[in-house]
Design a protein around this motif. Structure first.
Motif, PDB file in Angstrom:
ATOM      1  N   VAL A  91       0.989  -1.081   0.204  1.00 14.68           N
ATOM      2  CA  VAL A  91       0.341  -0.545   0.512  1.00 14.68           C
ATOM      3  C   VAL A  91       0.680   1.476  -0.007  1.00 14.68           C
ATOM      4  N   LEU A  92       1.044   2.187  -1.117  1.00 14.92           N
ATOM      5  CA  LEU A  92       1.261   3.295  -1.457  1.00 14.92           C
ATOM      6  C   LEU A  92       0.394   4.491  -1.411  1.00 14.92           C
ATOM      7  N   GLY A  93       1.550   5.421  -0.120  1.00 18.04           N
ATOM      8  CA  GLY A  93       0.794   6.988  -0.844  1.00 18.04           C
ATOM      9  C   GLY A  93       0.694   7.613  -1.638  1.00 18.04           C
ATOM     10  N   LEU A  94      -0.034   6.694  -2.849  1.00 19.25           N
ATOM     11  CA  LEU A  94      -0.235   7.942  -3.894  1.00 19.25           C
ATOM     12  C   LEU A  94      -1.507   7.729  -4.377  1.00 19.25           C
ATOM     13  N   ALA A 150      -1.474  12.026 -12.186  1.00 15.79           N
ATOM     14  CA  ALA A 150      -0.869  12.063 -13.017  1.00 15.79           C
ATOM     15  C   ALA A 150       0.676  11.591 -12.378  1.00 15.79           C
ATOM     16  N   ASP A 151       0.689  12.698 -12.044  1.00 16.98           N
ATOM     17  CA  ASP A 151       2.227  13.001 -11.542  1.00 16.98           C
ATOM     18  C   ASP A 151       2.138  11.609  -9.884  1.00 16.98           C
ATOM     19  N   GLN A 152       1.343  10.897 -10.016  1.00 17.16           N
ATOM     20  CA  GLN A 152       1.142   9.809  -8.835  1.00 17.16           C
ATOM     21  C   GLN A 152       1.161   8.483  -8.932  1.00 17.16           C
ATOM     22  N   ARG A 209       9.711   6.266  -7.942  1.00 15.99           N
ATOM     23  CA  ARG A 209       8.247   6.580  -6.996  1.00 15.99           C
ATOM     24  C   ARG A 209       8.288   7.621  -7.678  1.00 15.99           C
ATOM     25  N   PRO A 210       6.962   7.964  -8.011  1.00 15.25           N
ATOM     26  CA  PRO A 210       6.778   9.539  -8.800  1.00 15.25           C
ATOM     27  C   PRO A 210       6.918  10.491  -8.077  1.00 15.25           C
ATOM     28  N   SER A 211       6.595  12.150  -9.200  1.00 17.18           N
ATOM     29  CA  SER A 211       7.278  13.500  -8.608  1.00 17.18           C
ATOM     30  C   SER A 211       6.303  13.798  -7.940  1.00 17.18           C
TER      31      SER A 211
END
Length: 236
Positions: free
Chosen positions: A47-50, A55-57, A200-202
């Motif tokens: 589980v990620l904090g996204l 689009a940037d996540q 990791r997304p920006s």
């Protein structure tokens, strides 16, 4: 309310409640608890904090598992010209051009990975509705749109995986068979962890890793202590 089998309930009782296991401890426990008549697959659920609606996540990438997946991967290649013979020499299982595109459009999906060269992507566009829902649409990000067919075919057959977060920001990745050595499964898990951190997304802000669970095909999930995963300098 969901009902569980007696076998499943007996296994759950052997997992300590409110405990975060070390990765290797969880892997070994899954191996001991497995009692079905086939070799189960170990899966990681992260589980990620996204929030993928932004689009940037969005997180979509690939990882090469050093110990493989234990699965025979059937690779199809769509290309044309001289690249056809290159794909055949690379030991792709299915190779074709417009003929293969037509077969896929008509329902042929007897492969696990579809690789294409850039020059045929305009022709493959019409397969979006067929391939998209199954996660088979070739993509440069996934390494499935390439001119280096020899390398790409070899990597996917050796254990290269594509992963992406689902709509709720969770990764579900199969990491190998439970009859692997526990250390081999651990190495595959570490490779995934490092890849997820590297990509990791920006737009990711705040806590990136929220929770990690390991499970087997027919078994319960075991919570992992994230801090006990290999620390590569990322602040979890």
């Amino acid at each position: 309310m969901r009902k569980y089998s007696r076998r499943f309930q007996q296994i759950v009782q052997k997992i300590s409640k409110n405990k975060l296991y070390s990765p290797l401890e969880a892997i070994e426990l899954l191996q001991v608890l497995s009692n079905v008549k086939f070799i189960e697959t170990m899966e990681a659920h992260i589980v990620l904090g996204l929030d993928p609606k932004y689009a940037d996540q969005q997180l979509r990438s690939t990882v090469i598992l050093p110990k493989g997946t234990g699965k025979i991967v059937k690779v199809a290649v769509v290309t044309k010209g001289e690249k056809v013979s290159e794909a055949i020499s690379a030991k792709a299982d299915i190779v074709g051009s417009e003929d293969l595109i037509d077969q896929i459009f008509q329902g042929r999906l007897d492969f696990d990975k579809l690789i294409a060269t850039p020059d045929v992507m305009p022709l493959i566009a019409r397969l979006g509705r067929v391939l998209g829902p199954r996660g088979l649409m070739p993509s440069p990000k996934a390494g499935t749109v390439t001119n280096d067919l020899k390398r790409s075919v070899a990597e996917f057959k050796a254990g290269k995986l594509e992963y992406r977060v689902d709509r709720s920001g969770v990764l579900h990745v199969a990491l190998g068979k439970l009859n692997f050595l526990s250390n081999d499964l651990y190495l595959n898990l570490i490779s995934l962890q490092e890849s997820v951190d590297k990509n990791r997304p920006s737009g990711s802000k705040g806590k990136y890793w929220k929770s990690v669970y390991l499970s087997s095909t027919m078994g319960p999930s075991i919570p992992i202590d994230i801090n006990l995963l290999k620390n590569n300098g990322i602040n979890y």
